[in-house]
Design a protein around this motif. Sequence first.
Motif, PDB file in Angstrom:
ATOM      1  N   ALA A  84      -9.738  -1.733  40.594  1.00 35.02           N
ATOM      2  CA  ALA A  84     -10.610  -0.556  40.487  1.00 35.02           C
ATOM      3  C   ALA A  84     -10.190   0.357  39.339  1.00 35.02           C
ATOM      4  CB  ALA A  84     -10.579   0.221  41.808  1.00 35.02           C
ATOM      5  N   THR A  85      -8.872   0.418  39.081  1.00 36.26           N
ATOM      6  CA  THR A  85      -8.358   1.384  38.105  1.00 36.26           C
ATOM      7  C   THR A  85      -8.240   0.784  36.706  1.00 36.26           C
ATOM      8  OG1 THR A  85      -7.014   2.166  39.954  1.00 36.26           O
ATOM      9  CG2 THR A  85      -6.557   3.153  37.823  1.00 36.26           C
ATOM     10  N   PHE A  86      -7.787  -0.468  36.647  1.00 35.05           N
ATOM     11  CA  PHE A  86      -7.577  -1.134  35.348  1.00 35.05           C
ATOM     12  C   PHE A  86      -8.264  -2.503  35.365  1.00 35.05           C
ATOM     13  CE2 PHE A  86      -3.752   1.570  35.917  1.00 35.05           C
ATOM     14  CZ  PHE A  86      -3.915   2.408  34.807  1.00 35.05           C
ATOM     15  N   PRO A  87      -9.593  -2.528  35.443  1.00 34.87           N
ATOM     16  CA  PRO A  87     -10.270  -3.825  35.550  1.00 34.87           C
ATOM     17  C   PRO A  87      -9.963  -4.707  34.338  1.00 34.87           C
ATOM     18  CG  PRO A  87     -11.853  -2.058  35.071  1.00 34.87           C
ATOM     19  CD  PRO A  87     -10.540  -1.400  35.384  1.00 34.87           C
ATOM     20  N   GLY A  88      -9.659  -5.958  34.617  1.00 31.34           N
ATOM     21  CA  GLY A  88      -9.436  -6.922  33.537  1.00 31.34           C
ATOM     22  C   GLY A  88      -8.048  -6.873  32.906  1.00 31.34           C
ATOM     23  N   VAL A  89      -7.221  -5.919  33.305  1.00 24.99           N
ATOM     24  CA  VAL A  89      -5.862  -5.859  32.748  1.00 24.99           C
ATOM     25  C   VAL A  89      -4.979  -6.835  33.528  1.00 24.99           C
ATOM     26  CG1 VAL A  89      -3.854  -4.392  32.263  1.00 24.99           C
ATOM     27  CG2 VAL A  89      -6.178  -3.454  32.035  1.00 24.99           C
ATOM     28  N   LYS A  90      -4.293  -7.692  32.776  1.00 18.75           N
ATOM     29  CA  LYS A  90      -3.516  -8.765  33.427  1.00 18.75           C
ATOM     30  C   LYS A  90      -2.341  -8.219  34.251  1.00 18.75           C
ATOM     31  CE  LYS A  90      -4.427 -12.666  30.346  1.00 18.75           C
ATOM     32  NZ  LYS A  90      -5.361 -12.085  29.368  1.00 18.75           N
ATOM     33  N   ILE A  91      -2.053  -8.939  35.321  1.00 19.37           N
ATOM     34  CA  ILE A  91      -0.911  -8.619  36.180  1.00 19.37           C
ATOM     35  C   ILE A  91       0.275  -9.461  35.712  1.00 19.37           C
ATOM     36  CG2 ILE A  91      -0.048  -8.761  38.565  1.00 19.37           C
ATOM     37  CD1 ILE A  91      -3.246  -8.640  39.211  1.00 19.37           C
ATOM     38  N   ILE A  92       1.404  -8.810  35.559  1.00 16.29           N
ATOM     39  CA  ILE A  92       2.627  -9.513  35.129  1.00 16.29           C
ATOM     40  C   ILE A  92       3.429  -9.938  36.359  1.00 16.29           C
ATOM     41  CG2 ILE A  92       4.796  -9.320  33.806  1.00 16.29           C
ATOM     42  CD1 ILE A  92       2.408  -8.990  31.982  1.00 16.29           C
ATOM     43  N   LYS A  93       3.598  -9.008  37.295  1.00 17.59           N
ATOM     44  CA  LYS A  93       4.349  -9.342  38.511  1.00 17.59           C
ATOM     45  C   LYS A  93       3.995  -8.415  39.649  1.00 17.59           C
ATOM     46  CE  LYS A  93       8.222  -9.143  36.159  1.00 17.59           C
ATOM     47  NZ  LYS A  93       9.646  -9.251  35.821  1.00 17.59           N
ATOM     48  N   LEU A  94       4.306  -8.905  40.845  1.00 17.08           N
ATOM     49  CA  LEU A  94       4.044  -8.180  42.096  1.00 17.08           C
ATOM     50  C   LEU A  94       5.326  -8.150  42.901  1.00 17.08           C
ATOM     51  CD1 LEU A  94       2.335  -7.150  44.579  1.00 17.08           C
ATOM     52  CD2 LEU A  94       1.785  -9.553  45.031  1.00 17.08           C
ATOM     53  N   ALA A  95       5.709  -6.958  43.361  1.00 23.73           N
ATOM     54  CA  ALA A  95       6.874  -6.822  44.246  1.00 23.73           C
ATOM     55  C   ALA A  95       6.407  -6.291  45.599  1.00 23.73           C
ATOM     56  CB  ALA A  95       7.900  -5.871  43.631  1.00 23.73           C
ATOM     57  N   ILE A  96       7.008  -6.812  46.662  1.00 24.23           N
ATOM     58  CA  ILE A  96       6.625  -6.444  48.036  1.00 24.23           C
ATOM     59  C   ILE A  96       7.894  -6.163  48.837  1.00 24.23           C
ATOM     60  CG2 ILE A  96       5.483  -7.250  50.157  1.00 24.23           C
ATOM     61  CD1 ILE A  96       4.113  -9.412  48.240  1.00 24.23           C
ATOM     62  N   SER A  97       7.847  -5.097  49.625  1.00 20.27           N
ATOM     63  CA  SER A  97       8.961  -4.805  50.539  1.00 20.27           C
ATOM     64  C   SER A  97       8.403  -4.359  51.882  1.00 20.27           C
ATOM     65  CB  SER A  97       9.844  -3.704  49.942  1.00 20.27           C
ATOM     66  OG  SER A  97      10.819  -3.306  50.887  1.00 20.27           O
ATOM     67  N   ALA A  98       9.056  -4.779  52.968  1.00 22.42           N
ATOM     68  CA  ALA A  98       8.592  -4.437  54.313  1.00 22.42           C
ATOM     69  C   ALA A  98       9.748  -3.911  55.157  1.00 22.42           C
ATOM     70  CB  ALA A  98       7.982  -5.667  54.986  1.00 22.42           C
ATOM     71  N   SER A  99       9.437  -2.947  56.008  1.00 23.34           N
ATOM     72  CA  SER A  99      10.434  -2.428  56.950  1.00 23.34           C
ATOM     73  C   SER A  99       9.719  -2.088  58.257  1.00 23.34           C
ATOM     74  CB  SER A  99      11.128  -1.179  56.394  1.00 23.34           C
ATOM     75  OG  SER A  99      10.206  -0.116  56.329  1.00 23.34           O
ATOM     76  N   SER A 100      10.518  -1.859  59.275  1.00 26.06           N
ATOM     77  CA  SER A 100       9.943  -1.530  60.575  1.00 26.06           C
ATOM     78  C   SER A 100      10.752  -0.401  61.182  1.00 26.06           C
ATOM     79  CB  SER A 100      10.005  -2.768  61.473  1.00 26.06           C
ATOM     80  OG  SER A 100       9.757  -2.410  62.808  1.00 26.06           O
ATOM     81  N   THR A 101      10.077   0.463  61.907  1.00 22.41           N
ATOM     82  CA  THR A 101      10.822   1.522  62.582  1.00 22.41           C
ATOM     83  C   THR A 101      11.360   1.018  63.930  1.00 22.41           C
ATOM     84  OG1 THR A 101       8.776   2.404  63.496  1.00 22.41           O
ATOM     85  CG2 THR A 101       9.583   3.431  61.469  1.00 22.41           C
ATOM     86  N   ILE A 102      11.031  -0.228  64.275  1.00 25.05           N
ATOM     87  CA  ILE A 102      11.479  -0.798  65.555  1.00 25.05           C
ATOM     88  C   ILE A 102      12.761  -1.618  65.372  1.00 25.05           C
ATOM     89  CG2 ILE A 102      10.844  -2.386  67.436  1.00 25.05           C
ATOM     90  CD1 ILE A 102       7.880  -1.629  66.792  1.00 25.05           C
ATOM     91  N   SER A 103      12.827  -2.355  64.275  1.00 26.18           N
ATOM     92  CA  SER A 103      14.020  -3.190  64.036  1.00 26.18           C
ATOM     93  C   SER A 103      14.244  -3.328  62.541  1.00 26.18           C
ATOM     94  CB  SER A 103      13.837  -4.574  64.659  1.00 26.18           C
ATOM     95  OG  SER A 103      12.741  -5.207  64.043  1.00 26.18           O
ATOM     96  N   LYS A 104      15.446  -3.735  62.187  1.00 25.96           N
ATOM     97  CA  LYS A 104      15.775  -3.897  60.764  1.00 25.96           C
ATOM     98  C   LYS A 104      15.163  -5.198  60.248  1.00 25.96           C
ATOM     99  CE  LYS A 104      18.945  -1.987  57.807  1.00 25.96           C
ATOM    100  NZ  LYS A 104      18.721  -0.538  57.735  1.00 25.96           N
TER     101      LYS A 104
END
Length: 160
Positions: A84-104
């Motif tokens: 939506a913000t940068f249509p057509g601009v190539k993606i180089i990399k994606l980083a993902i991180s997840a956490s939970s307030t119930i367990s580590k």
Amino acid sequence: MKEIKITASATIYNDITELSGEDNLLMQKAIEARQNAYAPYSKFNVGAALLLENSQIVLGNNQENAAYPSGMCAERVAIWNAGATFPGVKIIKLAISASSTISKVDKPVGPCGACRQTLSEFEINQKVPFEVLFMGEVGEIVKTKSLLDLLPFSFDSSYL
Ligand code: THU
């Protein structure tokens, strides 16, 4: 009849300190994004950060809803934010991180199937693979060279 082997390779890092400077920075952005997740129902917070070819970093996090299926994953919020913000601009990399307030969360959390499918459309369209890095809150990080490494036999527009 024939048997085929499906192979994909990934690099496993012991923790975030082993990442390159660029990867480390992007993962820090994913962690920051994760802290703004709206996940009052699952208590499972996910952040995603995309590095684009124009050097912009685009973020997403999961956004839940009292009508559960109306919620959305971090990865799709991020990729559609980029679209939506940068249509057509190539993606180089994606980083993902997840956490939970119930367990580590100490295991790497890969994108769900629907997110892999959504992300694949972007990689296929840009004709250049983008790297994917994912982790929990602490511990190992998985890095692949391409989104499609995570989605063998994917569905794409060539079938339509
Ligand atoms: N979630 C993500 O944001 N990304 C994924 O790839 C897996 C799941 C979110 C959706 C939901 O808000 C919570 O994590 C629990 O499933």
